[in-house]
Scaffold this motif. Structure first.
Motif, PDB file in Angstrom:
ATOM      1  N   PRO A 117       4.540  11.461  -7.347  1.00  0.00           N
ATOM      2  CA  PRO A 117       3.846  10.524  -6.458  1.00  0.00           C
ATOM      3  C   PRO A 117       2.564  10.035  -7.134  1.00  0.00           C
ATOM      4  N   ALA A 118       2.385   8.744  -7.208  1.00  0.00           N
ATOM      5  CA  ALA A 118       1.209   8.196  -7.886  1.00  0.00           C
ATOM      6  C   ALA A 118      -0.065   8.484  -7.101  1.00  0.00           C
ATOM      7  N   VAL A 122      -4.196   5.511  -9.484  1.00  0.00           N
ATOM      8  CA  VAL A 122      -3.123   5.022 -10.356  1.00  0.00           C
ATOM      9  C   VAL A 122      -2.281   3.989  -9.613  1.00  0.00           C
ATOM     10  N   ALA A 123      -1.956   4.282  -8.358  1.00  0.00           N
ATOM     11  CA  ALA A 123      -1.163   3.351  -7.562  1.00  0.00           C
ATOM     12  C   ALA A 123      -1.883   2.012  -7.422  1.00  0.00           C
ATOM     13  N   GLU A 124      -3.192   2.071  -7.175  1.00  0.00           N
ATOM     14  CA  GLU A 124      -3.966   0.840  -7.043  1.00  0.00           C
ATOM     15  C   GLU A 124      -3.963   0.055  -8.349  1.00  0.00           C
ATOM     16  N   VAL A 129       2.333   1.110  -3.754  1.00  0.00           N
ATOM     17  CA  VAL A 129       1.859   1.906  -2.626  1.00  0.00           C
ATOM     18  C   VAL A 129       1.552   3.325  -3.090  1.00  0.00           C
ATOM     19  N   ALA A 130       0.429   3.883  -2.640  1.00  0.00           N
ATOM     20  CA  ALA A 130       0.073   5.259  -2.993  1.00  0.00           C
ATOM     21  C   ALA A 130       1.218   6.190  -2.610  1.00  0.00           C
TER      22      ALA A 130
END
Length: 266
Positions: A117-118, A122-124, A129-130
């Motif tokens: 899961p990011a 990192v997701a941003e 999506v986080a």
């Protein structure tokens, strides 16, 4: 300052002397929390506060069911962080180092890759999506015969993996994953680096063999594709704060030239 804090500092000083006098070897237990409570005649809270002070200095860490464990003391490295990215014909790109380029480094445990899961940052960066599953390549590295020096996580965007599937394989071939990304149309990649100080997470502390009370450097490098300037890789290095000192050579601007020019008075 309260009496309780004074007592914790006094116990911390006594323990510091014991550690620096090599009462126990690195990796060995100095004593249990209960044993220290009996020895110094203080409450558990006071011992924990004293141990936390030494843990923040990188001298000890508290290990569940073992007690206060002595940390291996490593000489700080004075690191000059430059800006130049060079290339080694054998290994590929070489970035501003945290060590002597000629020094042999080894992995602690087996480097591995997995879909994880990011994290929010990192997701941003990738615009997802986080919590979205993102490929992470992880390794713990250090100079040969030294304790873990840095935890390195490289996150690769879903687009990067789709364009260059080999980056998800155990071996990415000559030049590593960056060469595969550039060959897939993202070259030349450009990078931006950010450094901050934070407290180690429980997972980071466990992998680096340090206390969560010890601050760490977090060096984040974001690689952007030349095709569309979108981020395609994020590499995060976590380095215990007792391992390095960052050194910068300051340069005089023209306005700071010597001798000082006379000030004109109207």
């Amino acid at each position: 300052m309260t009496n309780k804090t004074n007592t914790a500092r006094s116990v911390a000083e006594a323990l510091r002397v014991r550690v620096l006098n090599n009462e126990a070897a690195a990796g060995e237990t100095l004593d249990t929390i209960a044993g220290l409570m009996d020895e110094y005649g203080v409450a558990r809270e006071t011992i924990r506060a004293a141990v936390a002070m030494l843990a923040a200095e990188g001298l000890v860490r508290s290990v569940h069911r073992r007690g206060v464990v002595i940390q291996e003391r490593v000489a700080r490295r004075r690191i000059r962080r430059g800006q130049a990215v060079t290339r080694n014909p054998r290994y590929g790109y070489v970035f501003p180092a945290t060590h002597d380029p000629g020094e042999k480094w080894v992995a602690h445990g087996q480097p591995y890759r997995s879909l994880e899961p990011a994290p929010a940052a990192v997701a941003e960066t990738f615009g997802v999506v986080a919590g979205t599953s993102v490929l992470r390549r992880r390794r713990v590295m250090s100079p040969e015969s030294e304790p873990p020096f840095q935890l390195v996580d490289t996150w690769l965007s879903p687009q990067a993996v789709a364009d260059a599937p080999q980056v998800a394989e155990p071996s990415t071939g000559p030049g590593g994953y960056l060469d595969r990304l550039e060959e897939a149309g993202h070259g030349p990649i450009s990078w931006q680096e950010t450094t901050r100080v934070k407290m180690a997470s429980a997972e980071e502390a466990k992998l680096l063999g340090i206390s969560t009370a010890l601050p760490v450097f977090e060096v984040t490098m974001v690689g952007h594709s030349a095709r569309d300037d979108q981020p395609i890789e994020v590499t995060i290095k976590v380095i215990p704060g007792d391992r390095v000192e960052l050194v910068t050579d300051l340069v005089r601007a023209e306005s700071a030239a010597w001798p000082v020019s006379p000030v004109e008075v109207s």
